[in-house]
Design a protein around this motif. Structure first.
Motif, PDB file in Angstrom:
ATOM      1  N   SER A  41       3.405  65.065  64.533  1.00 14.38           N
ATOM      2  CA  SER A  41       3.255  64.793  63.172  1.00 14.38           C
ATOM      3  C   SER A  41       4.711  64.381  62.547  1.00 14.38           C
ATOM      4  CB  SER A  41       2.882  65.922  62.639  1.00 14.38           C
ATOM      5  OG  SER A  41       2.432  65.748  61.120  1.00 14.38           O
ATOM      6  N   ALA A  42       5.789  65.049  63.004  1.00 15.81           N
ATOM      7  CA  ALA A  42       6.856  64.764  62.493  1.00 15.81           C
ATOM      8  C   ALA A  42       7.473  63.345  63.170  1.00 15.81           C
ATOM      9  CB  ALA A  42       8.223  65.815  62.819  1.00 15.81           C
ATOM     10  N   ALA A  47       0.548  63.636  58.411  1.00 20.35           N
ATOM     11  CA  ALA A  47       0.351  64.985  57.984  1.00 20.35           C
ATOM     12  C   ALA A  47      -0.974  65.228  58.552  1.00 20.35           C
ATOM     13  CB  ALA A  47       0.495  65.257  56.499  1.00 20.35           C
ATOM     14  N   ARG A  48      -1.790  64.406  59.060  1.00 22.93           N
ATOM     15  CA  ARG A  48      -3.254  65.049  59.560  1.00 22.93           C
ATOM     16  C   ARG A  48      -3.127  65.939  60.843  1.00 22.93           C
ATOM     17  NH1 ARG A  48      -6.712  59.330  60.245  1.00 22.93           N
ATOM     18  NH2 ARG A  48      -4.705  59.165  61.359  1.00 22.93           N
ATOM     19  N   ILE A 125      12.943  71.391  66.253  1.00 23.65           N
ATOM     20  CA  ILE A 125      13.074  70.563  64.942  1.00 23.65           C
ATOM     21  C   ILE A 125      12.734  71.535  63.493  1.00 23.65           C
ATOM     22  CG2 ILE A 125      12.598  68.400  66.113  1.00 23.65           C
ATOM     23  CD1 ILE A 125       9.720  68.689  64.951  1.00 23.65           C
ATOM     24  N   ALA A 126      12.805  70.934  62.614  1.00 28.37           N
ATOM     25  CA  ALA A 126      12.791  71.837  61.303  1.00 28.37           C
ATOM     26  C   ALA A 126      11.370  72.172  61.117  1.00 28.37           C
ATOM     27  CB  ALA A 126      13.274  70.702  59.985  1.00 28.37           C
ATOM     28  N   ARG A 165      13.472  67.623  54.712  1.00 28.14           N
ATOM     29  CA  ARG A 165      12.619  66.604  55.495  1.00 28.14           C
ATOM     30  C   ARG A 165      11.096  66.656  54.843  1.00 28.14           C
ATOM     31  NH1 ARG A 165      13.403  66.749  61.735  1.00 28.14           N
ATOM     32  NH2 ARG A 165      11.744  64.855  61.511  1.00 28.14           N
ATOM     33  N   ARG A 166      10.357  65.236  54.441  1.00 26.31           N
ATOM     34  CA  ARG A 166       9.487  65.187  53.845  1.00 26.31           C
ATOM     35  C   ARG A 166       8.340  65.686  54.914  1.00 26.31           C
ATOM     36  NH1 ARG A 166       8.130  62.206  49.873  1.00 26.31           N
ATOM     37  NH2 ARG A 166       6.388  63.529  49.901  1.00 26.31           N
ATOM     38  N   THR A 167       8.362  65.584  56.208  1.00 22.52           N
ATOM     39  CA  THR A 167       7.069  65.772  57.020  1.00 22.52           C
ATOM     40  C   THR A 167       7.119  67.487  57.038  1.00 22.52           C
ATOM     41  OG1 THR A 167       8.821  66.116  58.861  1.00 22.52           O
ATOM     42  CG2 THR A 167       7.473  64.169  58.504  1.00 22.52           C
ATOM     43  N   MET A 168       7.809  68.078  56.351  1.00 24.33           N
ATOM     44  CA  MET A 168       7.474  69.772  56.495  1.00 24.33           C
ATOM     45  C   MET A 168       6.907  70.327  55.094  1.00 24.33           C
ATOM     46  SD  MET A 168      11.369  71.040  56.327  1.00 24.33           S
ATOM     47  CE  MET A 168      10.981  72.789  55.942  1.00 24.33           C
TER      48      MET A 168
END
Length: 494
Positions: A41-42, A47-48, A125-126, A165-168
């Motif tokens: 996803s990152a 985000a799915r 990763i974060a 980070r926007r992916t979290m």
């Protein structure tokens, strides 16, 4: 005769693992799959995959154990990591009451031949780091170790501040929920407001929809638990809640908003919000408690607006036992009998106080009296004020005269009072179709249908990454998309 030598068959060695170890391995493999989905996803900015992880996490969260978490931490955090990774690994082990030095000696990845395997993973990763913190939070919460969870949440706040980070977004929204939950359980609600405000400001600047929606709903709950209704109302007025957040967060927000408006006597707006909360509530077993709480508030708001709830609401098998006190209150309001109403309050007062609805029920006393006057006006063309006082169990004729006059002024009944003779004279009933009641009801239904249509359009999902040309060519991406589509058919977790 030749003597045959008896040859003994070799003993079979049972190489199967115990059942508990098999379960631990299965859960560990599931969590490793979750981590791979989060990493994907990152990498793809989609985000799915994270939503899929959260949907499957609700089914396995009861099987989380400390041994599983220790094995997962050993898998995620390498021994040759940097200082930050080592410190994170250390306090995670300390939270789980595990000695890091002993784990380094005894817990090694081993192949079938018993040789040690060196971990090839790099620093996490974060998103994976915060997800491990979330799993530890869930474990401590389910084990009811609330004080340890409250202390661990300070580490979680520091970890959230160290990443940008926007992916979290979805993961940190869940982490903030358990941070506030621990504060609620240990009754330490005031200090967390500053951190929630900072998180809300940061999420607003980053356009982080999920975290912004989560922090707003948590702040409203904080204010409601401490009875700071004015602060909650000011927050609602000065912030804009994102409507494209997940249904579970939107449902909670509408519920808190309905309670605030009901306390401030704005029953019409509260009724709209509580209906929206019921409609947005996930249809899963985990959301059954929330559905019961919202339904209780909806019943009281309906009674306060002068409506009688539908009887089928109380016959729902999932809600029937919890709605017994509210059925007794509804029966008293429908009959307009103060004696039955006072008996219901005396019998179910403790239950109503636990639900934090006792003050709203006390407001229904005037509705009981108004209903009784309306029934009397329909049954009698002329009745003395003394008889009204007896039928409604009032104190004196003066109080009955005042209540009847107030009901006439509010439009509850269409009658007049003869003060000299001491009686109430009811007027003839008008045709309801000559009034604006049908028009207002039709307008209400149209607004409901239009709102449902708008919400359905907003709920349509689209892929986040804009590079769709490569996905059409890549067959693996197409298979992955088809796999996600079938998971998106399920309802979102609560």
């Amino acid at each position: 005769m030749t003597q045959e030598k008896a040859v003994q068959a070799p003993k079979k060695v049972d190489t199967t693992l115990p059942e508990e170890d098999n379960e631990t391995v299965d859960i560990l493999d599931t969590f490793k799959e979750f981590i791979s989905l989060i990493e994907k996803s990152a990498e793809d900015f989609d985000a799915r995959y994270i939503l899929k992880v959260f949907r499957e996490l609700t089914t396995v969260r009861k099987e989380i154990s400390s041994d599983t978490l220790v094995s997962l931490i050993e898998y995620v955090y390498p021994e040759t990591g940097n200082s930050k990774t080592s410190s994170t690994k250390g306090y995670l082990f300390q939270t789980l009451s595990v000695d890091p030095s002993s784990e380094m000696d005894t817990r090694d990845d081993v192949e079938g031949n018993g040789e040690k395997v060196e971990s090839k993973r790099s620093d996490p990763i974060a998103e994976v780091d915060i997800f491990i913190h979330l799993l530890v939070q869930i474990y401590l919460h389910d084990q009811k170790q609330y004080k340890k969870l409250h202390a661990f949440n300070m580490r979680c706040i520091d970890a959230l501040k160290s990443y940008d980070r926007r992916t979290m977004d979805y993961i940190q929204a869940k982490v903030w929920y358990y941070i506030f939950r621990s504060c609620e359980l240990v009754r330490d609600l005031i200090p967390i407001r500053a951190e929630l405000m900072r998180a809300l400001r940061t999420a607003t600047l980053r356009h982080d929809t999920e975290t912004r929606a989560s922090t707003i709903s948590l702040l409203l709950r904080d204010y409601l638990l401490t009875n700071d209704i004015n602060q909650a109302y000011n927050l609602v007025e000065k912030t804009e809640f994102p409507q494209d957040a997940s249904n579970s967060v939107v449902a909670r927000y509408y519920f808190y908003l309905a309670r605030i408006q009901a306390i401030q006597l704005d029953y019409s707006s509260a009724n709209e919000c509580v209906i929206a909360a019921i409609r947005k509530c996930p249809q899963t077993k985990s959301a059954l408690g929330f559905l019961q709480t919202v339904t209780k508030l909806h019943i009281l708001i309906q009674l306060l607006t002068g409506e009688v709830p539908d009887l089928t609401t109380f016959r729902d098998p999932h809600l029937e036992s919890s709605l017994t006190p509210y059925l007794a209150v509804t029966r008293a309001v429908r009959l307009g009998d103060l004696k039955i109403f006072n008996a219901a309050l005396e019998k179910y007062g403790g239950h109503l106080k636990r639900d934090e609805n006792y003050n709203l029920v006390l407001r229904l006393r005037q509705n009981v009296i108004k209903t009784g006057i309306r029934i009397i006006s329909l049954a009698y063309k002329r009745i003395s004020l003394k008889d009204i006082c007896i039928k409604l169990h009032l104190d004196s004729e003066i109080s009955s005269e005042y209540i009847v006059a107030k009901a006439i002024k509010d439009g509850v009944i269409d009658a007049s009072i003869n003060h000299k003779a001491g009686y109430m004279q009811s007027k003839e009933l008008l045709d309801v179709y000559s009034t604006r009641a049908p028009q207002s009801e039709f307008d209400r239904r149209i607004k409901f249908c239009m709102s449902l249509h708008d919400d359905s359009v907003k709920a349509m999902r689209y892929p986040m990454n804009m590079n769709r040309v490569e996905d059409k060519v890549d067959p693996e991406a197409r298979e992955r998309e088809q796999e996600l589509i079938q998971y998106l058919q399920d309802a979102d977790g609560f």
